[in-house]
Structures are given as structure tokens and as C-alpha cells.
Design a protein around this motif. Structure first.
Motif, short mmCIF file in Angstrom:
data_model
loop_
_atom_site.label_atom_id
_atom_site.label_comp_id
_atom_site.label_asym_id
_atom_site.label_seq_id
_atom_site.Cartn_x
_atom_site.Cartn_y
_atom_site.Cartn_z
N LYS A 1 111.47 -9.34 10.17
CA LYS A 1 110.65 -8.19 10.57
C LYS A 1 111.46 -7.20 11.39
O LYS A 1 111.22 -5.98 11.33
CB LYS A 1 109.45 -8.68 11.39
N ALA A 2 112.41 -7.71 12.17
CA ALA A 2 113.25 -6.85 13.00
C ALA A 2 114.45 -6.29 12.24
O ALA A 2 115.27 -5.58 12.80
CB ALA A 2 113.74 -7.63 14.23
N ARG A 3 114.56 -6.65 10.95
CA ARG A 3 115.65 -6.21 10.09
C ARG A 3 117.02 -6.64 10.62
O ARG A 3 117.98 -5.88 10.62
CB ARG A 3 115.59 -4.68 9.88
N ILE A 4 117.06 -7.90 11.04
CA ILE A 4 118.31 -8.51 11.48
C ILE A 4 118.64 -9.65 10.52
O ILE A 4 117.82 -10.54 10.31
CB ILE A 4 118.20 -9.07 12.91
N LEU B 1 108.82 -6.39 28.12
CA LEU B 1 108.39 -5.70 29.33
C LEU B 1 106.87 -5.75 29.50
O LEU B 1 106.39 -6.00 30.62
CB LEU B 1 108.90 -4.25 29.33
N PRO B 2 106.05 -5.53 28.45
CA PRO B 2 104.60 -5.67 28.64
C PRO B 2 104.23 -7.08 29.12
O PRO B 2 103.35 -7.24 29.97
CB PRO B 2 104.02 -5.38 27.25
N ASN B 3 104.91 -8.09 28.59
CA ASN B 3 104.63 -9.47 28.97
C ASN B 3 104.98 -9.70 30.44
O ASN B 3 104.23 -10.35 31.18
CB ASN B 3 105.43 -10.43 28.09
N VAL B 4 106.13 -9.17 30.85
CA VAL B 4 106.58 -9.31 32.24
C VAL B 4 105.58 -8.64 33.19
O VAL B 4 105.17 -9.22 34.21
CB VAL B 4 107.98 -8.69 32.42
N LEU B 5 105.16 -7.41 32.85
CA LEU B 5 104.24 -6.69 33.72
C LEU B 5 102.87 -7.37 33.77
O LEU B 5 102.21 -7.37 34.83
CB LEU B 5 104.10 -5.24 33.23
N LYS C 1 96.85 -10.58 14.75
CA LYS C 1 97.36 -9.55 15.66
C LYS C 1 98.20 -10.13 16.79
O LYS C 1 98.64 -9.41 17.68
CB LYS C 1 96.20 -8.75 16.26
N ILE C 2 98.41 -11.44 16.78
CA ILE C 2 99.14 -12.10 17.86
C ILE C 2 100.15 -13.08 17.27
O ILE C 2 100.14 -13.36 16.06
CB ILE C 2 98.19 -12.86 18.82
N LEU C 3 101.01 -13.61 18.14
CA LEU C 3 102.01 -14.56 17.69
C LEU C 3 101.37 -15.89 17.32
O LEU C 3 100.53 -16.40 18.06
CB LEU C 3 103.04 -14.78 18.79
N PHE D 1 104.67 -5.82 16.57
CA PHE D 1 105.55 -6.36 17.60
C PHE D 1 104.99 -7.64 18.21
O PHE D 1 105.75 -8.49 18.69
CB PHE D 1 105.82 -5.31 18.67
N ALA D 2 103.68 -7.79 18.22
CA ALA D 2 103.07 -9.00 18.77
C ALA D 2 103.33 -10.21 17.88
O ALA D 2 103.48 -11.34 18.38
CB ALA D 2 101.58 -8.80 18.96
N THR D 3 103.39 -10.00 16.57
CA THR D 3 103.60 -11.12 15.65
C THR D 3 105.08 -11.40 15.41
O THR D 3 105.42 -12.35 14.70
CB THR D 3 102.92 -10.84 14.29
#
Length: 340
Positions: A102-105, A194-198, A244-246, A185-187
Motif C-alpha cells: 500500500k505504501a509502494r515500497i 503522530l496522530p497516535n502519539v497525540l 476503516k481500521i487496522l 492510512f489506518a489500514t
């Protein structure tokens, strides 16, 4: 005002910045930190940039021009080391490679080689209990936005010693006000946390263990790095849908193990469906589900008790199932480490 600024500048000029003309001097400086640490928490690291396993913590570094560092272009995952075995490594690697796609890596190695590296890394670490965390990055190359200038992707992994144990005490959580990630991005288990950290910091500021995300339609999503699960007053185990989530590996394993309690007549059913926040708040029991927990009871949400405000009997029964699986589950779930 001008005098104040001048004083500040002069203060800065008085600071002497060390210059390390040789790698040996720099290495000596790096070792100063670790020489004062009695128990080193990171016994081993693998780096595809170095092409091998590193046992010196002072050298457990990644290049500053790696795009995972300055652009967040990387994915990661974690596997548990428990009783000298790697638990559910294959399941975590499958998700790892899905995230990379998904991240194209593109991974520098096939799955079989990644698996072998992680097993050898764990063996070299001599760690019997902890985690092995690993990353795929677009790789080092430059400081541009596009990874086109990165010659090759990079794979990193580190073993972290951790004396985790079964969680038997309940915790308090809050509803997060930090915007949750979009489904893309959630999956994808990417390094942009950063959202998780905050969200975690927001909970800590309010004296809570962690938080719960609720989407714009009022449905339960997940915690900052865990799934959530509920037991209704009708004794149904419910996990929010994973669209919508991991899709947590531990949550999926819980769904495989929980029917045992249905057979015993202790649970009525096990299901995955969208759950409204107001319905979830009225649950009989609630829990976080994640790899290193693997299950954490929740007894209070936004200062309101869940059920009777105590750790539930069924929550602990589900926790026991996961712990028993980690200790003596199917061999396919546990890879014995060939320590030297």
C-alpha cells in the motif's frame, strides 16, 4: 529590544560545538552513553544498510537521508518473543508486506528471507522475552519528496527486551479528540504515528491509560495502537469491523479462539460489526486487544464505568485463551528460536 537580541546572539556564540574529525572519536562519544547503562534494552539490530546483525547499541542507527526518517515513507510491524519462541511471526509478516504494498515500497528481500533474518536476529540477541520490531523503508538517497532518488529500499529490525505479563487490572480510557486517520492510512501500518502519539498523550494528560477513536458517523474505530472489543449484556463478543481500521493480528487470533467459550456456553456469540459509541458505552465488559498486552481490561470510559466498573469474568477468560495460545498453542503459531 535590540540589546536583548544582541545578548542572545552573543550567548549562542559562546556555545562550543564539538567537531568529530574521525569515526573513532565519534564512536567513543557514542559509547559514553551506553557505558553507563547496566542493562541494554536493545540486544541486537539488523540493518540491510550494513548487511548484517549489530550487537553494539552505539551503532544501532539509520541514515539521516533515509526517507522513513524525513518523509515518513516506511511501514513497520512487531512480533512477540515469548518463552524463547516468536509468536505469530508469519501473520505479522503477511500484514507487514501488505502495508508495504500500500505504501509502494518493494522489499529488498522475499518473505522467506525476511523471516530467516528475524529468526537469526532473535537468536543472536539471546532474548527470551520481548519483541522484535521491524521496518521497511523507501531507503536512503536524498532529502527530496519523491523516493525516485533512493537506489534501494531498506529493512531494519531490532530486538527489545520486555518483561510483559498478563494484564489483570482494569484501566480508564477517554474518547480522543485527535482526528483519526483516513482508512487508507489506518489500514496500513505505517510510521506516520503522530496522530497516535497525540491521542495517547491526550489520554495521559487526563489521567487515563489511553484513548478510543470514534469516526464521524459515531462508530467505534480503535485505540492509538490497539483494537478494542466489547461484551454485551447478552454475552456477545463484538469487535468493530476492520474496513476503516487496522486488522490486528491478535484481534484476529482472538476471533479464532473465542468460539471455545461459545462451546462452553459462557459466550452466546462472536461477531465483527460496526458498533455505535453510545451502544459500546453500555457494554457489560470492554477491553483493548494488541500484541504485547495481549488483552487489557477497560473498566471506565470518559469517567463512566463499563458494566459494574470491575474487570469482567469473560474478559479474563478471553485473556486466558490468548495467554495459553502464546504458551502452548499450535506449533504453526510459535517458532522456536535456535539460540546458540
Amino acid at each position: 529590544m535590540a540589546e536583548k537580541i544582541l545578548d542572545e546572539i552573543q550567548g549562542v556564540e559562546d556555545v562550543k560545538v564539538d567537531v568529530f574529525p574521525s569515526s573513532s572519536e565519534l564512536l567513543e562519544k557514542l559509547h559514553e552513553k551506553w557505558n553507563t547503562v547496566k542493562a541494554k534494552p536493545y540486544p541486537a539490530m539488523y540493518s540491510s544498510s550494513f548487511g548484517g546483525i549489530i550487537l553494539d547499541p552505539a551503532m544501532m542507527v539509520i541514515p539521516i537521508d533515509d526517507h522513513m526518517v524525513h518523509r515518513g515513507h516506511g511501514v513497520f510491524d512487531t512480533a512477540i518473543i515469548f518463552n524463547a519462541c516468536l509468536y505469530e511471526l508469519d501473520e505479522h509478516l503477511e500484514r507487514f508486506l501488505r502495508s508495504a504494498s500500500k505504501a509502494r515500497i518493494t522489499s529488498p528481500f522475499p518473505k522467506s528471507i525476511l523471516r530467516s533474518i528475524l529468526i537469526q536476529l532473535t537468536a543472536a540477541s539471546n532474548c527470551k522475552k520481548g519483541t522484535v520490531r521491524y521496518w521497511l523503508s523507501a531507503g536512503p538517497g536524498d532529502f527530496l519528496l519523491s523516493p525516485a532518488g533512493c537506489p534501494k529500499s531498506a529493512f531494519y529490525a531490532v530486538v527489545i527486551e520486555d518483561d510483559f505479563h498478563q494484564c489483570k487490572e482494569g484501566v480508564k480510557v477517554i474518547t480522543s479528540t485527535i482526528p483519526m486517520k483516513s482508512p487508507l492510512f489506518a489500514t496500513m501500518k505505517n510510521v506516520n504515528y503522530l496522530p497516535n502519539v497525540l491521542a495517547k498523550m491526550e489520554a495521559e494528560d487526563k489521567g487515563a491509560e489511553s484513548s478510543i477513536w470514534v469516526d464521524e458517523e459515531g462508530y467505534i474505530a480503535e485505540g492509538p495502537n490497539v483494537n478494542v472489543a466489547f461484551i454485551t449484556h447478552e454475552k456477545e463478543l463484538v469487535l468493530p469491523a476492520f474496513d476503516k481500521i487496522l486488522s490486528g493480528c491478535t484481534a484476529l487470533r482472538l476471533l479464532e479462539l473465542a468460539p471455545e467459550l461459545v462451546k462452553q456456553g459462557r459466550l452466546k456469540s462472536v461477531k465483527v460489526e460496526n458498533v455505535k459509541a453510545d451502544e459500546a458505552e453500555g457494554s457489560a465488559e470492554m477491553m483493548y486487544v494488541g500484541s504485547i498486552l495481549p488483552l487489557l481490561p477497560i473498566v471506565m470510559w470518559d469517567e463512566k464505568p463499563i458494566g459494574d466498573g470491575k474487570v469482567g469474568e469473560l474478559t479474563m477468560a478471553l485473556s486466558d485463551l490468548l495467554w495459553e495460545d502464546m504458551i502452548a498453542g499450535p506449533e504453526a503459531k510459535r517458532i522456536e528460536i535456535p539460540y546458540v
